[in-house]
Design a protein around this motif. Structure first.
Motif, mmCIF file in Angstrom:
data_model
loop_
_atom_site.group_PDB
_atom_site.id
_atom_site.type_symbol
_atom_site.label_atom_id
_atom_site.label_comp_id
_atom_site.label_asym_id
_atom_site.label_seq_id
_atom_site.Cartn_x
_atom_site.Cartn_y
_atom_site.Cartn_z
ATOM 1 N N SER A 423 0.405 -1.010 0.477
ATOM 2 C CA SER A 423 -0.217 0.118 -0.252
ATOM 3 C C SER A 423 1.088 1.449 0.218
ATOM 4 O O SER A 423 0.610 2.047 -0.054
ATOM 5 C CB SER A 423 -1.057 -0.072 1.245
ATOM 6 N N GLU A 425 2.343 2.980 -2.415
ATOM 7 C CA GLU A 425 1.922 3.829 -3.885
ATOM 8 C C GLU A 425 0.456 4.674 -3.588
ATOM 9 O O GLU A 425 0.507 5.375 -3.248
ATOM 10 C CB GLU A 425 1.754 3.608 -5.136
ATOM 11 N N SER A 426 -0.578 4.469 -1.758
ATOM 12 C CA SER A 426 -2.214 5.135 -1.638
ATOM 13 C C SER A 426 -1.725 5.293 -0.367
ATOM 14 O O SER A 426 -2.766 6.597 0.109
ATOM 15 C CB SER A 426 -2.770 3.461 -2.229
ATOM 16 N N ASP A 427 -0.856 4.821 0.452
ATOM 17 C CA ASP A 427 -0.379 5.389 1.676
ATOM 18 C C ASP A 427 0.430 5.660 2.386
ATOM 19 O O ASP A 427 1.272 5.177 2.058
ATOM 20 C CB ASP A 427 -1.390 4.140 2.828
ATOM 21 N N GLU A 428 0.812 7.043 2.344
ATOM 22 C CA GLU A 428 1.490 8.017 2.772
ATOM 23 C C GLU A 428 2.371 7.528 4.351
ATOM 24 O O GLU A 428 3.268 7.177 4.591
ATOM 25 C CB GLU A 428 1.348 9.425 3.268
ATOM 26 N N ASP A 430 2.240 4.205 5.353
ATOM 27 C CA ASP A 430 2.854 3.042 5.001
ATOM 28 C C ASP A 430 3.952 3.228 3.603
ATOM 29 O O ASP A 430 5.595 2.934 4.264
ATOM 30 C CB ASP A 430 2.485 2.078 4.206
ATOM 31 N N SER A 455 2.906 -3.786 -8.270
ATOM 32 C CA SER A 455 3.391 -3.114 -9.350
ATOM 33 C C SER A 455 5.090 -2.646 -9.871
ATOM 34 O O SER A 455 5.563 -2.612 -8.840
ATOM 35 C CB SER A 455 2.578 -1.629 -9.169
ATOM 36 N N SER A 457 5.463 -0.203 -11.075
ATOM 37 C CA SER A 457 6.105 1.058 -10.960
ATOM 38 C C SER A 457 6.749 1.220 -9.519
ATOM 39 O O SER A 457 7.119 1.739 -9.029
ATOM 40 C CB SER A 457 4.935 2.754 -10.425
ATOM 41 N N ALA A 458 6.166 0.206 -8.514
ATOM 42 C CA ALA A 458 6.352 0.473 -6.854
ATOM 43 C C ALA A 458 7.921 -0.209 -6.812
ATOM 44 O O ALA A 458 8.869 -0.455 -5.568
ATOM 45 C CB ALA A 458 5.538 -1.127 -6.312
#
Length: 502
Positions: A423, A425-428, A430, A455, A457-458
């Motif tokens: 998470s 990429e969606s949770d700052e 984390d 992903s 990108s990750a």
């Protein structure tokens, strides 16, 4: 029977009646201005008195509520409030899909303290136990005194049973520090029993009952704590049957390993795999580890099971070496494995029999595995490190360990827990944890592996942050050995045996 409210009203009525009489006399004698002054003063006094009485009443109500829900000696929550908080934690865990733990803590030989040193000293000990328990746990945890020397802990939002085990260890360590009372040093020890939601119960009564079963089992076994095991509960014959099947299954070779690749981010080279065990049950089919590993943990089967997994992983490693593939393999260890002083000798023997270099084996341990018994764990880890075996801390960031312990251990790798990576990429929050863990690992001279990469990108972001290795479904899910080899042939591969990382 008079209540504070009725008494307040009666006093106000008497004061107003006296004021009315005085005002009447003054008025009849022509002292009109003085009569008005007296009336104003008395009215103001009555108003202030009434307000103070109401405030006192509210304070009394608050005190009564606190007394009804808290232990008078320690001021900790009592059984009633504890049950309510466990109920709320269960509802929250049900919504979020997480776990919660109830831990029952009993002060060993407390009766001896009471009898030999007196009840005053006993009370001081109980108060200190409550304080130490509160100081040891998280702010979100609850410490309650149920009765006598019996305390209960609620740990909401847990990932696994090892987190609860690590908390129990920290609690026992905190209570083991001698208490100074009236120029005496009082030695304290405690035994704990752990029950997890939803594994061991789905309501407060059942969880507390199973925690008590675990606590008494721990006392009988003379160990510091135990996790509730249905196999040790006479009311669970199905678990007893599964234990027998697992014991036979290990001997019949029913365990099989799936391998998930680890990729070096700098050049995308596959440098190793993590070996993950499955049980090919004759009736139930392929069973994931969470269905039988806890059972093995609590019945002593984890030792032969782990040795079987290591042997199978090293067999596969030797087979790959014969094909020119110097791929390292990683195997997970349990707390019981790290308590076994014979483990290093057994692993060394397996390496020599298969002619596999030690640097192709990595052993993964969680923070909470270490915290179960830090001193004994460190002794075993030091011997494994002397053999040049890689040692990784798995699921870093989810447990109760501290940097102090991390610095004392001969670990070579930190693995960032998949829950943060998935998470990031969606949770700052984390993302901050991932960045901080990578920076921590590099500053300590450790390799860093990110789990749960899903992903491209990750993967690129982790590389830019300085993460060394990655694994996850974006690269490959765990595969049987033959399928893994087919997957491997479809991508270019370079080798670096000297830097091989499992």
């Amino acid at each position: 029977m008079d209540t504070p409210k009725r008494t307040s009203y009666r006093k106000s009525a008497v004061a107003l009646a006296i004021a009315a009489l005085i005002v009447g006399v003054l008025w009849s004698q022509g002292h009109l201005q003085l009569a008005l002054v007296v009336l104003s003063v008395v009215s103001f006094t009555v108003l202030v008195s009434s307000m103070l009485s109401i405030a006192t009443l509210r304070e009394q109500v608050t005190d009564n509520e606190f007394a009804a829900l808290h232990d008078p000696l320690t001021e900790l929550p009592n059984r009633l409030l504890f049950y309510d908080r466990v109920h709320q934690a269960i509802l929250a865990a049900r919504r979020s899909g997480s776990r919660a733990a109830v831990i029952l803590v009993d002060v060993d030989r407390f009766k001896e303290i009471n009898d030999s040193l007196g009840h005053h000293t006993g009370d001081l000990v109980l108060f200190e136990v409550g304080r130490r328990l509160t100081d040891t746990l998280r702010v979100s945890d609850t410490v309650a005194r149920l009765s006598g020397d019996e305390f209960a802990l609620l740990l909401p939002r847990l990932d696994d049973d090892l987190s609860a085990a690590a908390a129990a260890t920290k609690v026992r360590e905190a209570l083991a520090v001698p208490l100074a009372v009236d120029d005496l040093e009082v030695e304290m020890e405690a035994t704990a029993g752990i029950a997890l939601y939803p594994d061991h119960g789905e309501d407060p009564e059942t969880l507390l009952q199973h925690a008590e079963v675990a606590m008494y089992n721990a006392k009988q076994s003379h160990v510091g704590y135990e996790l509730y095991a249905a196999a040790r509960d006479e009311f669970s014959p199905s678990r007893l049957r599964l234990v027998g099947e697992l014991r036979s299954g290990i001997g019949r070779g029913e365990l099989e390993l799936h391998y998930q690749p680890k990729v070096r981010l700098s050049d995308r080279t596959v440098v190793g795999v993590e070996a993950l065990v499955r049980w090919q049950h004759p009736e139930h089919g392929l069973m994931p580890p969470d269905k039988f590993i806890p059972l093995a943990e609590h019945t002593g089967l984890i030792r032969p099971l782990t040795l079987e997994v290591i042997a199978t992983a090293l067999d596969q490693c030797a087979a790959w070496r014969a094909k020119g593939l110097d791929l390292g393999v990683a195997v997970n260890l349990s707390p019981r494995n790290l308590m076994d002083p014979d483990l290093p000798r057994q692993i060394n023997q397996m390496l020599e029999q298969r002619n596999v270099p030690p640097n192709l084996l990595e052993l993964e341990i969680t923070e909470n595995t270490i915290m179960a018994d830090p001193k004994r764990a460190r002794e075993v880890l030091m011997r494994l490190d002397a053999m040049r075996i890689w040692l990784a801390v798995d699921d870093f960031g989810t447990g109760y360990s501290s940097l102090a312990y991390l610095k004392q251990l001969p670990v070579t790798t930190l693995k960032v827990d998949r829950s943060f990576v998935m998470s990031m990429e969606s949770d700052e929050d984390d993302a901050v944890i991932v960045r901080s863990t990578i920076a921590l690992g590099r500053n300590l001279g450790l390799r860093v592996v990110a789990e749960g990469v899903e992903s491209e990108s990750a993967l690129n972001e982790l590389r830019d942050l300085g993460c060394d290795f990655a694994q996850g479904y974006h690269l490959s899910r765990p595969l049987p050995a033959d399928e893994f080899e087919r997957w491997l042939r479809e991508r270019p591969l370079t080798h670096a045996a000297e830097e091989s990382v499992a």
